[in-house]
Design a protein around this motif. Structure first.
Motif, PDB file in Angstrom:
ATOM      1  N   ASP A   1      26.796  52.937  40.520  1.00  0.00           N
ATOM      2  CA  ASP A   1      26.580  51.508  40.282  1.00  0.00           C
ATOM      3  C   ASP A   1      26.035  51.233  38.884  1.00  0.00           C
ATOM      4  N   LEU A   2      25.182  52.155  38.409  1.00  0.00           N
ATOM      5  CA  LEU A   2      24.624  51.957  37.067  1.00  0.00           C
ATOM      6  C   LEU A   2      25.728  52.030  36.007  1.00  0.00           C
ATOM      7  N   ILE A   3      26.565  53.053  36.109  1.00  0.00           N
ATOM      8  CA  ILE A   3      27.646  53.200  35.122  1.00  0.00           C
ATOM      9  C   ILE A   3      28.611  52.019  35.222  1.00  0.00           C
TER      10      ILE A   3
ATOM     11  N   TRP B   1      27.024  48.914  33.569  1.00  0.00           N
ATOM     12  CA  TRP B   1      27.027  48.943  32.104  1.00  0.00           C
ATOM     13  C   TRP B   1      28.444  48.825  31.548  1.00  0.00           C
ATOM     14  N   LEU B   2      29.359  49.607  32.090  1.00  0.00           N
ATOM     15  CA  LEU B   2      30.719  49.572  31.544  1.00  0.00           C
ATOM     16  C   LEU B   2      31.369  48.206  31.761  1.00  0.00           C
ATOM     17  N   ALA B   3      31.257  47.674  32.984  1.00  0.00           N
ATOM     18  CA  ALA B   3      31.906  46.390  33.262  1.00  0.00           C
ATOM     19  C   ALA B   3      31.299  45.286  32.407  1.00  0.00           C
ATOM     20  N   MET B   4      29.966  45.304  32.257  1.00  0.00           N
ATOM     21  CA  MET B   4      29.328  44.242  31.472  1.00  0.00           C
ATOM     22  C   MET B   4      29.709  44.343  29.997  1.00  0.00           C
ATOM     23  N   LEU B   5      29.676  45.562  29.446  1.00  0.00           N
ATOM     24  CA  LEU B   5      30.018  45.693  28.027  1.00  0.00           C
ATOM     25  C   LEU B   5      31.506  45.410  27.811  1.00  0.00           C
TER      26      LEU B   5
ATOM     27  N   THR C   1      21.750  40.228  32.146  1.00  0.00           N
ATOM     28  CA  THR C   1      22.358  40.776  33.361  1.00  0.00           C
ATOM     29  C   THR C   1      22.257  42.295  33.399  1.00  0.00           C
ATOM     30  N   VAL C   2      22.510  42.930  32.263  1.00  0.00           N
ATOM     31  CA  VAL C   2      22.454  44.397  32.225  1.00  0.00           C
ATOM     32  C   VAL C   2      21.028  44.875  32.513  1.00  0.00           C
ATOM     33  N   LEU C   3      20.043  44.235  31.867  1.00  0.00           N
ATOM     34  CA  LEU C   3      18.656  44.670  32.063  1.00  0.00           C
ATOM     35  C   LEU C   3      18.204  44.404  33.501  1.00  0.00           C
ATOM     36  N   LEU C   4      18.509  43.226  34.015  1.00  0.00           N
ATOM     37  CA  LEU C   4      18.106  42.896  35.385  1.00  0.00           C
ATOM     38  C   LEU C   4      18.745  43.861  36.377  1.00  0.00           C
ATOM     39  N   GLY C   5      20.029  44.113  36.221  1.00  0.00           N
ATOM     40  CA  GLY C   5      20.739  45.024  37.123  1.00  0.00           C
ATOM     41  C   GLY C   5      20.161  46.420  37.071  1.00  0.00           C
ATOM     42  N   THR C   6      19.896  46.903  35.842  1.00  0.00           N
ATOM     43  CA  THR C   6      19.331  48.243  35.683  1.00  0.00           C
ATOM     44  C   THR C   6      17.962  48.327  36.347  1.00  0.00           C
ATOM     45  N   LEU C   7      17.170  47.288  36.120  1.00  0.00           N
ATOM     46  CA  LEU C   7      15.827  47.246  36.710  1.00  0.00           C
ATOM     47  C   LEU C   7      15.916  47.337  38.231  1.00  0.00           C
TER      48      LEU C   7
ATOM     49  N   PHE D   1      14.445  49.618  43.091  1.00  0.00           N
ATOM     50  CA  PHE D   1      14.719  49.093  44.425  1.00  0.00           C
ATOM     51  C   PHE D   1      13.813  49.737  45.463  1.00  0.00           C
ATOM     52  N   ASP D   2      13.197  48.900  46.288  1.00  0.00           N
ATOM     53  CA  ASP D   2      12.255  49.396  47.307  1.00  0.00           C
ATOM     54  C   ASP D   2      12.792  49.063  48.680  1.00  0.00           C
ATOM     55  N   PRO D   3      13.246  50.075  49.454  1.00  0.00           N
ATOM     56  CA  PRO D   3      13.857  49.800  50.764  1.00  0.00           C
ATOM     57  C   PRO D   3      12.836  49.275  51.773  1.00  0.00           C
ATOM     58  N   ASN D   4      11.526  49.413  51.477  1.00  0.00           N
ATOM     59  CA  ASN D   4      10.519  48.999  52.458  1.00  0.00           C
ATOM     60  C   ASN D   4       9.981  47.609  52.204  1.00  0.00           C
TER      61      ASN D   4
END
Ligand code: HEM
Ligand code: SF4
Ligand code: FES
Lengths: 257, 155
Positions: B96-98, B101-105, B139-145, B150-153
């Protein structure tokens, strides 16, 4: 009544003359603009008798000479060599002197307008300065280093073949004015300038290929091409314009990597 | 025998030979003063990047759509638990990270091309691109963050 005045008389020609029906009535719908009369361009219809084997240029002549002397267009050679009379005929860029009436459906009105993306000055005449500016900017002349040889600069047949296609350009602007990128942004060099750079970049006798590649590597150079193939379709000389652009792109990439 | 569709010369014309109408200038036309080459390879790399990222995106995006929308009960299975389950694995995190980044750039560079093509005035160009770059960075920074924190709890 076949009169043996011409030795080239074919059966088809005889038949056409006998039946007396070799001319047809065609309508030319021409985009007129005259800044001394009105600010807007308008369509004007002309009806004329033409042989289907005649060309659009013959029709324009007939209109100018017999119906309306104010019709303004460029032409010089009338034989597809000088590149003066590129225009948009039925929505496609062509040379009026190489377009036969029978090839463009004379049943419907034939629309004729100036090529797009350049400033229309009057009727079918556009300002070609930006087009030739881009041409000048790629340095379309032989550049060499060192002393001049005492005899001609020799080249093998294969080396000559490498850029043969792009030597055929007559600078008519049919390609550049068919390019949607150029329509929207005249800063783009356009296909014709790239074709003429290609002609020297791939010439083994020339020594400024690097410089020309650098010029076309810029933001208004080959990378703006979106491979729509409009230029290849438009070229009256049958030059594979898009392929030439692609070869310049490839040369730039292989130079870097 | 010319059949005129529009009268070209009417008596009320505002224009004559000494006072012609303005012609419609071609957009951003090239002149002798057009700036000369900038000698960078930015556009070359941009062009290459579109093609290389495109190839990778075929796998990532089509795989993504397949997993999210078709396999295992389709779109109705997607929920907090499904996302939490997938992001527990570093493999899907990296995927998802790749892709992000790729889709956004790729998308941003594509839109940069569209703006270059369609914006006529230098000012419009500049501000449209600023808006694009701001939205992309955000969007890139928010998505990466989100992918990394991400906290499943979370309650
Ligand atoms: C699925 C795989 C994809 C492939 C193979 C692909 C390939 C390409 C290529 C080669 C170009 C350049 C076209 C040119 O230079 O004329 C391009 C342009 C573009 N791509 Fe993609 N792309 C993909 C996915 C995406 C995604 C996911 C987005 C959105 C985030 C996107 C948005 C764009 C945009 C906006 C352009 C510019 C359009 C234009 O130049 O007219 N693409 N794509
Ligand atoms: S490449 Fe073909 S269409 Fe373009 S200017 Fe030359 S002859 Fe005309
Ligand atoms: S008049 Fe010379 S090319 Fe047509």
């Amino acid at each position: 009544m076949s009169t043996p005045t011409l030795d080239k008389h074919s059966a088809a020609l005889d038949a056409a003359e006998d039946s007396d029906s070799h001319t047809i009535t065609v309508t030319f719908r021409i985009r007129r603009f005259n800044p001394e009369v009105a600010a807007e361009a308008t369509w004007e219809d002309f009806q004329l008798e033409l042989d289907p084997k005649e060309r659009v240029l013959d029709g324009l002549h007939k209109i100018k000479w017999e119906q309306d002397g104010t019709l303004t267009f460029r032409r010089s050679c009338a034989h597809g060599i000088c590149g003066s009379d590129a225009m948009r005929i039925n929505g496609k860029n062509r040379l009026a002197c190489k377009t036969l009436i029978k090839d463009i459906n004379p049943e419907k009105p034939i629309t004729v307008e100036a090529i797009k993306g350049l400033t229309v000055l009057k009727d079918l005449v556009v300002d070609m300065d930006p087009f030739f500016q881009a041409y000048r900017d790629v340095m379309p002349f032989l550049i060499t280093k060192g002393n001049e040889p005492t005899r001609e600069r020799l080249q093998t047949a294969e080396d000559r073949e490498r850029f043969d296609d792009t030597t055929k350009c007559i600078l008519c602007a049919a390609c550049t004015s068919s390019c949607p990128v150029f329509w929207n942004d005249g800063q783009y060099f356009g296909p014709a300038a790239i074709v003429n750079a290609h002609r020297f970049i791939f010439d083994s006798r020339d020594e400024a290929g690097e410089q020309r590649l650098e010029i076309l590597n810029d933001k208004d150079g080959v990378w703006r091409c979106r491979t729509t193939f409009n230029c290849t379709d438009a070229c009256p000389r049958g030059i594979e314009v898009t392929k030439a652009i692609q070869e310049v792109k490839r040369a730039l990439i292989t130079r870097r990597f | 025998m010319s059949a005129e569709t529009t009268p070209v010369n009417d008596a009320t014309s505002l224009y004559d030979a000494d006072n012609p109408a303005p012609v419609i200038e071609a957009p951003r036309k090239r002149t002798g003063k057009t700036p000369k080459t900038t000698r960078t390879n930015f556009e070359l790399y941009g062009w290459l990047f579109m093609r290389l990222s495109g190839i990778v995106l075929v796998v990532l995006v089509l795989g993504h759509l397949l997993i999210q929308l078709m396999l295992d009960g389709g779109v109705s299975k997607i929920g907090f638990a499904f996302v939490a389950g997938r992001w527990a694995s570093p493999f899907w995190q990296a995927w998802d990270l790749i892709m992000l980044w790729l889709a956004m750039l790729h998308g941003a560079n594509g839109l940069r091309t569209v703006i270059n093509d369609y914006a006529q005035r230098d000012n419009t160009r500049f501000w449209l691109k600023m808006l694009l770059y701001t939205a992309t960075v955000f969007t890139v920074l928010l998505g990466t963050l989100v992918i990394f924190t991400f906290d499943p709890n979370i309650r």
